[in-house]
Enzyme design. Sequence first.
Site, PDB file in Angstrom:
ATOM      1  N   ASP A 150      -7.955  -2.308   3.469  1.00 50.19           N
ATOM      2  CA  ASP A 150      -7.695  -1.057   4.186  1.00 50.19           C
ATOM      3  C   ASP A 150      -8.927  -0.154   4.230  1.00 50.19           C
ATOM      4  O   ASP A 150      -9.349   0.288   5.303  1.00 50.19           O
ATOM      5  CB  ASP A 150      -6.529  -0.307   3.541  1.00 50.19           C
ATOM      6  CG  ASP A 150      -5.182  -0.965   3.814  1.00 50.19           C
ATOM      7  OD1 ASP A 150      -5.124  -2.210   3.786  1.00 50.19           O
ATOM      8  OD2 ASP A 150      -4.210  -0.240   4.053  1.00 50.19           O
ATOM      9  N   ARG A 196      -4.565   9.447  -9.860  1.00 53.19           N
ATOM     10  CA  ARG A 196      -5.018  10.047  -8.605  1.00 53.19           C
ATOM     11  C   ARG A 196      -5.774  11.370  -8.796  1.00 53.19           C
ATOM     12  O   ARG A 196      -6.832  11.570  -8.200  1.00 53.19           O
ATOM     13  CB  ARG A 196      -3.840  10.230  -7.641  1.00 53.19           C
ATOM     14  CG  ARG A 196      -3.255   8.928  -7.119  1.00 53.19           C
ATOM     15  CD  ARG A 196      -4.325   8.018  -6.555  1.00 53.19           C
ATOM     16  NE  ARG A 196      -3.792   6.809  -5.971  1.00 53.19           N
ATOM     17  CZ  ARG A 196      -4.200   5.582  -6.260  1.00 53.19           C
ATOM     18  NH1 ARG A 196      -5.139   5.411  -7.171  1.00 53.19           N
ATOM     19  NH2 ARG A 196      -3.673   4.528  -5.671  1.00 53.19           N
ATOM     20  N   ASP A 254       0.730   8.942  -2.489  1.00 52.74           N
ATOM     21  CA  ASP A 254      -0.690   9.076  -2.803  1.00 52.74           C
ATOM     22  C   ASP A 254      -1.433  10.003  -1.852  1.00 52.74           C
ATOM     23  O   ASP A 254      -2.368  10.700  -2.258  1.00 52.74           O
ATOM     24  CB  ASP A 254      -1.350   7.696  -2.809  1.00 52.74           C
ATOM     25  CG  ASP A 254      -1.141   6.970  -4.122  1.00 52.74           C
ATOM     26  OD1 ASP A 254      -0.682   7.611  -5.083  1.00 52.74           O
ATOM     27  OD2 ASP A 254      -1.441   5.772  -4.191  1.00 52.74           O
ATOM     28  N   SER A 280       2.091  -5.470  -2.026  1.00 51.38           N
ATOM     29  CA  SER A 280       0.847  -4.733  -2.279  1.00 51.38           C
ATOM     30  C   SER A 280       0.786  -4.371  -3.759  1.00 51.38           C
ATOM     31  O   SER A 280       1.817  -4.269  -4.436  1.00 51.38           O
ATOM     32  CB  SER A 280       0.773  -3.474  -1.417  1.00 51.38           C
ATOM     33  OG  SER A 280       1.768  -2.551  -1.798  1.00 51.38           O
TER      34      SER A 280
END
Length: 418
Positions: free
Chosen positions: A18, A97, A126, A182
């Site tokens: 990605d 994060r 996210d 994923s």
Amino acid sequence: MSDAKKGTVVLAYSGGLDTSCILVWLIEQGYEVICYTADVGQGDDMDEAREKATKLGAKKIFVDDLRREFVTEFVWPAIQANAMYEDRYQMGTAFARPCIARKLASIAKQEGAQFISHGATGKGNDQIRFELTVYAIYPDAKVLAPWRMPEFFNRFHGRRDLFEYAKVKGIPLPVTVDKPWSMDANLMHISYESGVLEDPMHPAPKDLYKMTADPEEAPDHPEEVEIEFKDGIPVCVTNLSDKTVKDDPLDLFLYLNDVGGRHGVGRIDIVENRFIGMKSRGIYETPAGYILLQAHLDIETFTMDKELRKIKQGLSIRFSEQVYHGFWFAPECEFTRTCIANSQSGVTGTVRVALYRGQVYIRARRSPLSLYNQELVSMDVAGDYNPSDAEGFIRINALRLKEYYRLRTAQSKLAESS
């Protein structure tokens, strides 16, 4: 590629499909791209990511090893809090994060970049966590989120389209297009979602798990370790079998990942409520985090006043929600963290646990600051306690119940007469 540059973007770059495609696409759109890659224990080759980004056209790439600060500044507060979102999820991604995005925003300010970009989808948590952190640290930044931009998501409908784009642009392909789920990894956990896992009745394939052994195939004998805490923070781990000792924060955590992993500890399969308003299914492996959670719960109960702990438990629920929702740098989360840290003064001592086939068994505990009084609680020693005092205690507490009985009786008579 346009000759007129639109500005400079700092891209949170993982080196995966990605963000590699996003890097090339942003350059196509006329942006200068600076890549930022953080090592939070995901196991990627950082040199390879640096080389790949450079070959794909990045103006610069910054790579940081954030593993130690991730443990000491984010994981340790999670352990002190017994942080669990919706009673089960220890939030390895949610804690990572703000650690990453804090440095991402710092690099953008340092480089004078007008934009920040990431590869998070438009349906997940996210995007929120990255962007709230960025705005808290670099309010003037603008965010380019390709998976929310029509010119991007109308062109790329999914991974197959990204694969075709990657082939055309000469982007190395690290995974196969048919990969059925994923994965996101850091040293606290690995998460799995999407693909075949979107069916909540589809059991996790046996070959999905990367961090933990199948409990059915784990060693057939328990392994005992002692974990020492000071003010709610793990400071030492001792393996009672082979006498291994770890007292460095990063080494300690990685060691517990290894030990817990080989015993199949820390697996969960849940459906959770995303902040954005939908339910999602996630499978997680959190071996060290789960071991420390169980040990910390035990030493905290052993050393903390019960009324203080009730308040702290409520704060922990709020803290878990704040972190999951991306508000690490919000004033309410800073306040909650401070209160929880203050509650941990005196949560000091050692817990012995046994790891066996997916479970953590508490074996024993000791503390120089324990509120446990063996003489006081003993059935064989009177201690500083008069058993007759219990009668008055019971009568006082029964008063409310007697009054409630009187109320129910009156309500019943009133109902019968009407």
